[in-house]
Design a protein around this motif. Structure first.
Motif, PDB file in Angstrom:
ATOM      1  N   GLY A   1      33.432  39.423 -30.373  1.00 22.54           N
ATOM      2  CA  GLY A   1      34.267  38.106 -30.393  1.00 22.54           C
ATOM      3  C   GLY A   1      35.433  38.738 -31.143  1.00 22.54           C
ATOM      4  N   ASP A   2      35.228  39.681 -32.063  1.00 27.25           N
ATOM      5  CA  ASP A   2      36.474  40.253 -32.934  1.00 27.25           C
ATOM      6  C   ASP A   2      37.105  41.482 -32.015  1.00 27.25           C
ATOM      7  OD1 ASP A   2      36.121  38.539 -34.858  1.00 27.25           O
ATOM      8  OD2 ASP A   2      34.792  40.095 -36.041  1.00 27.25           O
ATOM      9  N   PRO A   3      38.479  41.665 -32.304  1.00 24.66           N
ATOM     10  CA  PRO A   3      39.097  42.844 -31.419  1.00 24.66           C
ATOM     11  C   PRO A   3      38.139  44.124 -31.973  1.00 24.66           C
ATOM     12  CG  PRO A   3      40.528  41.790 -32.850  1.00 24.66           C
ATOM     13  CD  PRO A   3      39.291  40.941 -33.025  1.00 24.66           C
ATOM     14  N   LEU A   4      38.207  45.120 -30.937  1.00 23.06           N
ATOM     15  CA  LEU A   4      37.729  46.643 -31.295  1.00 23.06           C
ATOM     16  C   LEU A   4      38.871  47.655 -31.728  1.00 23.06           C
ATOM     17  CD1 LEU A   4      34.694  47.532 -31.458  1.00 23.06           C
ATOM     18  CD2 LEU A   4      35.312  48.819 -29.023  1.00 23.06           C
ATOM     19  N   PRO A   5      39.045  47.755 -32.966  1.00 17.40           N
ATOM     20  CA  PRO A   5      39.769  48.837 -33.358  1.00 17.40           C
ATOM     21  C   PRO A   5      39.477  50.173 -33.046  1.00 17.40           C
ATOM     22  CG  PRO A   5      39.473  47.407 -35.231  1.00 17.40           C
ATOM     23  CD  PRO A   5      38.387  47.081 -34.075  1.00 17.40           C
ATOM     24  N   PRO A   6      40.415  51.105 -32.732  1.00 13.80           N
ATOM     25  CA  PRO A   6      40.087  52.520 -32.578  1.00 13.80           C
ATOM     26  C   PRO A   6      38.913  53.048 -33.578  1.00 13.80           C
ATOM     27  CG  PRO A   6      42.429  52.261 -32.706  1.00 13.80           C
ATOM     28  CD  PRO A   6      41.884  50.930 -33.242  1.00 13.80           C
ATOM     29  N   GLY A   7      37.897  53.632 -32.876  1.00 19.06           N
ATOM     30  CA  GLY A   7      36.843  54.496 -33.589  1.00 19.06           C
ATOM     31  C   GLY A   7      35.647  53.522 -33.755  1.00 19.06           C
ATOM     32  N   LYS A   8      35.887  52.120 -33.519  1.00 19.58           N
ATOM     33  CA  LYS A   8      34.882  51.198 -33.764  1.00 19.58           C
ATOM     34  C   LYS A   8      33.698  50.971 -32.664  1.00 19.58           C
ATOM     35  CE  LYS A   8      36.940  50.417 -37.960  1.00 19.58           C
ATOM     36  NZ  LYS A   8      36.338  50.659 -39.187  1.00 19.58           N
ATOM     37  N   ILE A   9      32.942  50.222 -32.975  1.00 20.00           N
ATOM     38  CA  ILE A   9      31.656  49.994 -31.889  1.00 20.00           C
ATOM     39  C   ILE A   9      31.263  48.473 -32.185  1.00 20.00           C
ATOM     40  CG2 ILE A   9      31.207  52.318 -31.198  1.00 20.00           C
ATOM     41  CD1 ILE A   9      28.408  51.574 -32.508  1.00 20.00           C
ATOM     42  N   TYR A  10      30.748  47.785 -31.067  1.00 19.29           N
ATOM     43  CA  TYR A  10      30.105  46.493 -31.630  1.00 19.29           C
ATOM     44  C   TYR A  10      28.766  46.504 -32.197  1.00 19.29           C
ATOM     45  CZ  TYR A  10      34.212  44.175 -29.383  1.00 19.29           C
ATOM     46  OH  TYR A  10      35.517  43.669 -29.167  1.00 19.29           O
TER      47      TYR A  10
END
Ligand code: AMP
Ligand code: MG
Length: 401
Positions: free
Chosen positions: A191-200
């Motif tokens: 639901g939140d945007p995914l910044p570089p390097g991140k995962i859900y």
């Protein structure tokens, strides 16, 4: 045993010895008792059915009156379910419906398909035997019989059975409060945007869902950053409110793994490397009054280790009598030529030929395998599987109960 690693069974033994079953019992309406764990065996105070009654729509007769086909009897009463009939005089019949009490004197019901109504008389086409189409008093449940055993998680049919013997409320153990948090600076909520390097944060969904399958009261403390202070803070909060704390991630011994020092600072901890695949690291301890189980972060590993370790621990805490899952011997319709030295839990699916297919990727980061599968093959260390071999299959349907 693989060197330096603990076997699944050794870990389970220590874990289960440390489980403290809840003792508080609450009386809940039978209608709300599904999924709860029964605290005391239930005995029936009555016979079910409570009276002899008809299993069919038809005619209640005295068999002594019907010696041959085409016997004609006068219809003197009509008995519907919920009513009570009069004694049946010799030479007469009673129109009767399913569930209606058998009138005194009658000893059989002739189903209406074998009768012809003719004004106020009925012609019986088929000679009945005593007892035909009569449901006997107590033939389902005898007064005094145990209908439900203590330590059973109540299924819909169990509550139906309790209701059939007139039990309006049931004693169940209070719900176990299970706290969850998820360690990892890389985690973001869907639901939140995914910044570089991140995962859900998928583990939140898998583990919350599992906790709900087992009827826990879930407390979710969210995503906890990879720092000692944040991890200790989450632990303290959860320990004050929960019976069991389950976390994902941070149990390896990398520089960003703070679960071990945090639990050691707030309570006591055993760190295990388990001879299983997926899911090598596992942490078990206590923080205040709460038990602590730290699962690995890999989505497949946390799913499988929840089913293998948290499930029986939780069941024992809830007061469930049978905590070991029932396995099925099933046929492998696949090859597994290079088994691991650790016990493996392979994601498999039941095919229409009654055999098991293997998900092509058994990598512990591939969550698709768990959603595709119907369960796990529990494969002993170093066991080669050939097409057609019998394997130990743990279907989700058994693991989810
Ligand atoms: P860790 O056990 O913390 O070293 O994590 C092992 C792997 O699992 C890493 O690739 C993590 O990014 C991943 N992981 C950890 N926690 C989660 C989570 N809550 N949801 C999805 N993946 C996770
Ligand atoms: Mg991590």
């Amino acid at each position: 045993m693989t060197k330096g690693l603990l076997s699944v069974d050794e870990a389970l033994e220590v874990l289960l010895a440390g489980a403290r079953p809840v003792t508080e019992i609450e009386q809940v309406p039978t209608l709300l008792a599904c999924g709860r764990v029964l605290a005391r065996a239930q005995t029936s105070a009555m016979d079910v059915p409570p009276m002899d009654n008809s299993a069919m729509d038809g005619y209640a007769v005295r068999t002594a009156d019907v010696r041959s086909p085409e016997t004609r009897l006068r219809i003197v009463q009509r008995i519907v379910a919920g009513a009570v009939g009069e004694p049946l005089a010799p030479g007469t019949a009673a129109r009767i419906f399913t569930g209606a009490p058998i009138p005194p004197g009658a000893d059989a019901v002739v189903m209406q398909e074998f009768c012809a109504a003719d004004g106020d008389a009925v012609v019986i086409k088929k000679v009945p035997k005593p007892g035909d189409w009569i449901r006997r008093t107590g033939s389902d449940v005898r007064k005094g019989a145990v209908v439900l055993a203590a330590g059973k998680r109540l299924a819909p049919q169990d509550t139906g059975l309790a209701a059939s013997v007139g039990i309006g409320t049931l004693p169940v153990y209070r719900r176990v409060r299970l706290g969850l948090f998820f360690t990892g600076d890389e985690l973001v909520m869907p639901g939140d945007p995914l910044p570089p390097g991140k995962i859900y944060n998928s583990n939140r969904f898998t583990l919350t869902g599992l906790a709900r399958v087992f009827d826990c009261e879930v407390r979710d403390y969210g995503i906890v950053p990879d720092t000692l202070e944040a991890t200790r803070g989450a632990l303290r909060r959860a320990a004050g409110e929960c019976d069991i704390i389950v976390t994902s991630g941070g149990v390896s011994v990398g520089e960003a793994d703070f679960v071990k020092p945090a639990v050691e600072a707030e309570g006591s901890l055993l760190m295990w490397r388990i001879a299983m695949k997926p899911g090598r690291p596992l942490a078990f301890g206590r923080v205040g009054g709460a038990a602590f189980i730290g699962l690995p972060g890999n989505p497949v590993s946390s799913f499988v280790t929840f089913l293998v370790f948290v499930r029986p621990f939780l069941l024992k805490t809830q007061g469930v009598a049978e905590v070991a899952p029932r396995a099925i011997e099933a046929r492998a319709d696949f090859e597994w030529p290079e088994p691991d030295a650790r016990r493996e839990f392979l994601r498999v699916k039941w095919n229409s030929q009654g055999g098991l297919d293997l998900y092509p990727t058994q990598d512990s980061a591939v969550l698709t395998s768990t959603a595709w599968a119907d369960g796990l093959v529990d494969n002993p260390p170093n066991r080669v599987i050939r097409r057609g071999d019998p394997v130990r299959f743990l279907p989700y349907s058994e693991l989810y109960r």
